[in-house]
Scaffold this motif. Sequence first.
Motif, PDB file in Angstrom:
ATOM      1  N   GLU A  42      14.932  36.127  28.371  1.00 20.03           N
ATOM      2  CA  GLU A  42      16.293  35.861  27.935  1.00 20.03           C
ATOM      3  C   GLU A  42      17.322  36.906  28.340  1.00 20.03           C
ATOM      4  OE1 GLU A  42      17.392  33.133  26.339  1.00 20.03           O
ATOM      5  OE2 GLU A  42      15.352  32.394  26.363  1.00 20.03           O
ATOM      6  N   THR A  43      16.775  38.206  28.678  1.00 22.45           N
ATOM      7  CA  THR A  43      17.549  39.016  29.042  1.00 22.45           C
ATOM      8  C   THR A  43      17.769  38.802  30.616  1.00 22.45           C
ATOM      9  OG1 THR A  43      16.923  40.970  27.706  1.00 22.45           O
ATOM     10  CG2 THR A  43      17.717  41.702  29.859  1.00 22.45           C
ATOM     11  N   ALA A  44      16.942  38.551  31.384  1.00 25.52           N
ATOM     12  CA  ALA A  44      16.984  37.919  32.640  1.00 25.52           C
ATOM     13  C   ALA A  44      18.007  36.865  33.202  1.00 25.52           C
ATOM     14  CB  ALA A  44      15.619  37.826  33.498  1.00 25.52           C
ATOM     15  N   ARG A  45      17.952  36.066  32.063  1.00 24.16           N
ATOM     16  CA  ARG A  45      18.778  34.836  32.189  1.00 24.16           C
ATOM     17  C   ARG A  45      20.315  35.221  31.930  1.00 24.16           C
ATOM     18  NH1 ARG A  45      16.858  29.552  32.371  1.00 24.16           N
ATOM     19  NH2 ARG A  45      18.958  29.237  33.140  1.00 24.16           N
ATOM     20  N   GLN A  46      20.419  36.143  31.154  1.00 25.94           N
ATOM     21  CA  GLN A  46      21.838  36.616  31.067  1.00 25.94           C
ATOM     22  C   GLN A  46      22.493  37.180  32.271  1.00 25.94           C
ATOM     23  OE1 GLN A  46      23.474  35.530  28.135  1.00 25.94           O
ATOM     24  NE2 GLN A  46      21.392  34.439  27.837  1.00 25.94           N
ATOM     25  N   THR A  69      21.256  37.976  49.336  1.00 29.58           N
ATOM     26  CA  THR A  69      21.242  39.013  48.223  1.00 29.58           C
ATOM     27  C   THR A  69      21.562  38.676  46.851  1.00 29.58           C
ATOM     28  OG1 THR A  69      23.371  39.662  48.599  1.00 29.58           O
ATOM     29  CG2 THR A  69      21.804  40.886  49.979  1.00 29.58           C
ATOM     30  N   PHE A  70      20.983  39.086  45.803  1.00 33.76           N
ATOM     31  CA  PHE A  70      21.392  38.795  44.576  1.00 33.76           C
ATOM     32  C   PHE A  70      21.075  39.763  43.542  1.00 33.76           C
ATOM     33  CE2 PHE A  70      16.988  38.163  45.016  1.00 33.76           C
ATOM     34  CZ  PHE A  70      16.415  38.508  43.864  1.00 33.76           C
ATOM     35  N   THR A  71      21.695  39.699  42.354  1.00 30.41           N
ATOM     36  CA  THR A  71      21.482  41.062  41.129  1.00 30.41           C
ATOM     37  C   THR A  71      20.476  40.627  40.488  1.00 30.41           C
ATOM     38  OG1 THR A  71      23.854  41.494  41.474  1.00 30.41           O
ATOM     39  CG2 THR A  71      22.686  42.198  39.477  1.00 30.41           C
ATOM     40  N   SER A  72      19.716  41.491  40.058  1.00 32.80           N
ATOM     41  CA  SER A  72      18.712  41.354  39.146  1.00 32.80           C
ATOM     42  C   SER A  72      18.796  42.340  37.804  1.00 32.80           C
ATOM     43  CB  SER A  72      17.232  41.319  39.435  1.00 32.80           C
ATOM     44  OG  SER A  72      16.130  41.157  38.779  1.00 32.80           O
ATOM     45  N   VAL A  73      17.742  42.301  36.858  1.00 41.30           N
ATOM     46  CA  VAL A  73      18.015  43.255  35.587  1.00 41.30           C
ATOM     47  C   VAL A  73      18.200  44.584  36.216  1.00 41.30           C
ATOM     48  CG1 VAL A  73      16.776  41.486  34.357  1.00 41.30           C
ATOM     49  CG2 VAL A  73      15.596  43.383  35.670  1.00 41.30           C
ATOM     50  N   GLY A  74      19.085  45.201  35.202  1.00 45.96           N
ATOM     51  CA  GLY A  74      19.492  46.673  35.490  1.00 45.96           C
ATOM     52  C   GLY A  74      20.669  46.777  36.535  1.00 45.96           C
ATOM     53  N   TRP A 164      12.550  35.684  38.079  1.00 49.96           N
ATOM     54  CA  TRP A 164      13.524  34.984  37.181  1.00 49.96           C
ATOM     55  C   TRP A 164      14.956  34.739  37.831  1.00 49.96           C
ATOM     56  CZ3 TRP A 164      11.204  37.821  32.371  1.00 49.96           C
ATOM     57  CH2 TRP A 164      10.119  37.173  32.054  1.00 49.96           C
ATOM     58  N   CYS A 165      15.378  36.248  37.995  1.00 48.82           N
ATOM     59  CA  CYS A 165      16.769  36.171  38.603  1.00 48.82           C
ATOM     60  C   CYS A 165      16.905  35.466  39.988  1.00 48.82           C
ATOM     61  CB  CYS A 165      17.299  37.620  38.875  1.00 48.82           C
ATOM     62  SG  CYS A 165      17.407  38.244  37.005  1.00 48.82           S
ATOM     63  N   ALA A 166      15.848  35.520  40.692  1.00 49.53           N
ATOM     64  CA  ALA A 166      15.698  34.874  42.078  1.00 49.53           C
ATOM     65  C   ALA A 166      15.927  33.303  41.798  1.00 49.53           C
ATOM     66  CB  ALA A 166      14.595  35.133  42.690  1.00 49.53           C
TER      67      ALA A 166
END
Length: 331
Positions: A42-46, A69-74, A164-166
Amino acid sequence: MPSFVHDFPFDPSYGCALDVLSAIPAPPAPDGFADFWRARYETARQVATEPEIGPLEDERDGVRIHGVTFTSVGGERLGGWLALPADGPARHGFVIGHGYGGRQEPGSAVPLPLPGAAAILPCVRGMGARGLVTGVPDVADAHVLHGIESRETYVIGDCVADLWCAASALHELVPELAGAGPLGYLGESFGGGLGALALPWDDRFGAAQLTVPTFGNHPLRLTLPCVGSGESVRGYGREHPGVTEVLRYFDAATAAGFLELPTLVAAALFDPSVPPPGQFAVYNALAGERELLVLSSGHFEHAGSVAETAGLVAERRRFFGERLGSVGPAS
């Protein structure tokens, strides 16, 4: 059991015939296992992944390959590659994990399993030139120990979140995939273990293929000599026996017990880097439809390697064709 000439100081088949491997169970889930992973998901999906496509880098096998490129958690900004159909809209989507050597180029991930497919090939944090993150080791033996002191800080949890973020970035970059049915996942070795940990909690995926997956049955793996990252964890465990409580939350075989997607596992009978008992523990624990392709070896080149790899590629195409191939974008 296959027999290969080698100079390892141990037997990479671990004395296990197929009937023995087929009976190896997964460790029971620790308290709060599913809640831990669902919360991380759930954190990653936000995360606002804010993906960006780079210039065209290659065109082959029916796809155009761009940097991405993309942003992930943190808030970590990661890179990789995006493969888009050379002609027409995308009819299928894939997330493709990588091994513990990292990913320096798309390599054998292209051609994709299905024609008309798009795929994101992310470099998880710390791995590969496009996944470098300050403070995270970029060598497997050190990476696998980063933050291992607690389940909240262990880097493997963040690497799962990177997948998940990918997937989120892929959906944003290729909007037609919203009407093209569920995604497929492919992962080998490190990517196979990460996939087993990631997929039970993510309903965006419809099928998966895991090749020689790592992180299966940690209690057993800690007793088996090997080379590479697994041996690094074994060494750490001898000095810090309490790490077993952390590893319970990152066991790919335990997670497989929650994985209900159709899953094809290619597991090896002989593997010096990822002991076969752990690989088969992942397959044996799968909760949903499953298929097994038995390889004679993993992480070890031999006279039959080329033919065996070709057979795996063919089985992968068949598997995803049967599970995802009839799905296309809404007209």
